[in-house]
Write an enzyme that holds these catalytic residues in place. Structure first.
Site, PDB file in Angstrom:
ATOM      1  N   SER A  42       0.844  -1.234   0.171  1.00 48.94           N
ATOM      2  CA  SER A  42      -0.014   0.048   0.028  1.00 48.94           C
ATOM      3  C   SER A  42       0.953   1.032   0.014  1.00 48.94           C
ATOM      4  CB  SER A  42      -0.888   0.089   1.370  1.00 48.94           C
ATOM      5  OG  SER A  42      -1.777   0.916   1.296  1.00 48.94           O
ATOM      6  N   ASP A  88      -2.623   6.430  -4.253  1.00 49.15           N
ATOM      7  CA  ASP A  88      -1.370   5.621  -3.716  1.00 49.15           C
ATOM      8  C   ASP A  88      -0.872   4.520  -4.477  1.00 49.15           C
ATOM      9  OD1 ASP A  88      -3.511   4.023  -3.117  1.00 49.15           O
ATOM     10  OD2 ASP A  88      -2.529   3.449  -1.165  1.00 49.15           O
ATOM     11  N   ASP A  99      -0.961   1.180  -4.395  1.00 47.77           N
ATOM     12  CA  ASP A  99      -2.044  -0.095  -4.809  1.00 47.77           C
ATOM     13  C   ASP A  99      -3.421   0.489  -5.140  1.00 47.77           C
ATOM     14  OD1 ASP A  99      -2.871   0.638  -2.076  1.00 47.77           O
ATOM     15  OD2 ASP A  99      -3.674  -1.125  -1.986  1.00 47.77           O
ATOM     16  N   ASP A 132      -5.923   2.313  -4.141  1.00 49.49           N
ATOM     17  CA  ASP A 132      -7.175   2.473  -3.403  1.00 49.49           C
ATOM     18  C   ASP A 132      -7.479   3.507  -2.553  1.00 49.49           C
ATOM     19  OD1 ASP A 132      -5.403   1.910  -1.030  1.00 49.49           O
ATOM     20  OD2 ASP A 132      -6.533   0.189  -0.287  1.00 49.49           O
TER      21      ASP A 132
END
Length: 584
Positions: A130, A288, A290, A292
């Site tokens: 992430s 960001d 990833d 999401d």
């Protein structure tokens, strides 16, 4: 077989168990051996195989999807003393050995994987760290029905322990792994990547927003290393915008949309200035790692200044645009929502993390709500029900998504023929700032929170009227305070007031909330909320105030080297008593 011939006996490093954080598992790349990843994947899939399909279970022999972000360690080996990386390869082999058929969906956003898997009632794994720093990575497991919830974690951990014992006791000559915890065979090619999930994700928004237009809008897409960077450009162009890719990076850039600092804002402003030489810009958008969590900035007319809008404010705009009749947000979100027309549809605020928001959305559905959504302070937006707008239906996607709130904000401004800056100016004038201390042991953060929390764990809210304290539990039932409990709460209030006086002055504390960490409300409207990160050695603070300058000042006063949080942590080391508790 002697004990010296087992895999466990031959390992030349100290294994570090991969643990659950706020959402998913995260750890240092140096600790993420393929053995550790494989162990967890096997245990998790064996657990899912024990569940009924309606509870999110999977069936041996079925397809099981996986995808990944652009961190080098996700799919490749990275330099280091011990070879590490190729996390996806360990995931794929784990899926195979658990009796499933792995399907590689490629480098796509986490919500794209989730949407594709949920719609087919299949399990999935997203390999991603992430937004966290480059030296970390991890993955996120989804059941066939949705995200893992907190109640899944203990039984999963038990299943993983059993697998760990089984693999550790295996004869070294028969093990897949070498002394360093990596596959003996070395590099392993992943199966061919399918583009189906990425295409389905694009169609989701092309269909729902059919008839909407961004024609005439010029938008810079700050691409950096976001896995959804090209999908976002394609989608904006589909709706007629002039989308200008900028800032593309071949190395991983950890963007935390909850903690955008001055240096990152300056870099984004530079991209806007460069594009603005030849274009009249309307916005800068990004995602960001990833993809999401959204990042949205509007451009001030005349000055060209890029104005950052926090994710919790973006969520408010999106919920209003979608006509939500139920909203679920964590306690860390900007309290502007309590002063806005959405306040009448806000459900009880939750702990921080998508599993808690999902649980809250499910509860709202059980109460008969029809248009249910939620979001986090980082802007990740979740839909807990199908949403219908102008005859088009958006299927529920109960996981963090970045594209939906970005599009809602852009279409909301375009529909009213106003700028994003003017659109967000219509919200209550409450401003937030999140900041964090890095390299702050999570154990210290937990102790710090415990020191300023009443011993009665049922207490979730404390309101003060003068010196009088009134306590409530999570169901808003009043808790009668004993003399000792009242004395402890008074001591906590007094001590917090001393520490935060450097940021807010002598303002009295009017409320303490313990839904997740410690949230302090002051008489002048300032709010300071501190808690440890759920998946890293970091300590976070969320500040809210009536001006951005005030919010920024509180966050900075808390996190500088000699700031409030460091001084509070210092008292732990000397064992200072706080409200009847000791810091050690």
């Amino acid at each position: 077989m002697s004990p010296s011939d087992t895999l466990a006996s031959r390992l030349i490093y100290l294994p570090q168990e991969l643990r659950f954080g706020t959402s998913g598992r995260r750890g240092l790349v140096a600790d993420l051996t393929q053995l550790e990843v494989y162990t967890n994947v096997i245990g998790e899939l064996e657990y899912l195989q024990s569940l009924a399909p309606e509870a999110g279970g999977v069936v041996r022999g079925d397809e099981f999807y996986f995808a990944y972000d652009l961190r080098p360690s996700s799919t490749a080996f990275v330099p280091g003393e011990n070879r590490r990386g190729e996390i996806c390869q360990a995931v794929e082999r784990g899926i195979e050995d658990a009796g499933m058929r792995p399907v590689n969906l490629g480098a796509i956003p986490t919500p794209a994987l989730a949407y594709y898997a949920f719609s087919r009632a299949k399990g999935s794994i997203m390999v991603t760290g992430s937004h966290i720093p480059f030296d970390r990575n991890g993955y996120k497991l989804n059941t066939s029905r949705g995200e893992l919830l907190k109640e899944h974690e203990d039984p999963i951990n038990q299943a993983v322990r059993q697998v760990r014992e089984r693999l550790s006791a295996q004869a070294f000559s028969e093990s897949l792994f070498d002394e360093t915890g990596m596959f003996k065979q070395g590099h392993r090619d992943l199966g061919p990547a399918s583009e189906d999930a990425g295409a389905a994700y694009l169609r989701r928004y092309q269909a729902f927003f059919e008839g909407c237009s961004l024609a005439g809008k010029c938008i810079v897409v700050y691409q950096h290393s976001a896995v959804g960077r090209d999908l976002l450009v394609e989608l904006l162009r589909h709706f007629g915008a002039e989308a200008i890719p900028a800032g593309r990076s071949s190395t991983f850039v950890p963007i935390d949309t909850e903690n955008i600092g001055a240096a990152q804002l300056a870099a984004i402003q530079e991209l806007a200035d460069q594009a603005g030489v030849h274009h009249k810009l309307d916005a800068v958008v990004s995602l960001d790692g990833d993809s999401d969590r959204p990042l949205l900035l509007g451009i001030e007319s005349g000055t060209g200044k890029a104005r950052f809008f926090g994710g919790d404010l973006v969520g408010m705009i999106a919920a209003q645009y979608l006509g939500a009749d139920s909203v679920v947000v964590p306690i860390s979100c900007n309290d502007a929502i309590d002063r806005f027309e959405l306040s009448k549809v806000v459900e009880p605020k939750t702990r921080i993390g998508s599993p808690y928001v999902i649980r809250g959305m499910r509860a709202a559905r059980e109460k008969g709500r029809r248009a249910v959504c939620g979001w986090e302070a980082n802007g990740g937006f979740l839909t807990g029900s199908d949403i219908t707008r102008k005859g088009c239906v958006l299927e529920a996607l109960p996981t963090r998504d970045a594209v939906l709130p970005l599009l809602c904000a852009l279409f909301a401004a375009a529909g009213k023929n106003i700028s994003l800056v003017d659109l967000f100016a219509s919200l209550p004038a409450r401003y937030s700032k999140a900041a964090l201390l890095q390299q702050f042991p999570r154990s210290t953060g937990l102790r710090l929170v415990a020191c300023y929390t009443p011993e009665n764990a049922a207490i979730r809210d404390v309101n003060f009227s003068g010196a009088e304290a009134t306590a409530w539990d999570e169901d808003r039932s009043r808790i009668e305070l004993s003399a000792e409990a009242a004395q402890q709460i008074a001591a906590i209030r007094r001590k917090l007031g001393v520490f935060f006086s450097s940021a807010v002055g002598p303002e009295p504390i009017t409320r303490l909330n313990y839904t997740d960490g410690v949230r302090i409300a002051f008489a002048n409207g300032d709010v300071a909320h501190f808690r440890p990160s759920g998946n890293a050695d970091e300590f976070r603070i969320y500040a809210v105030a009536d001006s951005q300058e005030r919010a920024d000042f509180i966050a900075e006063a808390a996190t500088r080297a000699d700031g409030i949080l460091r001084r509070m942590a210092g008292e732990l080391e000397v064992g200072t008593e706080i409200g009847g508790r000791r810091g050690t």
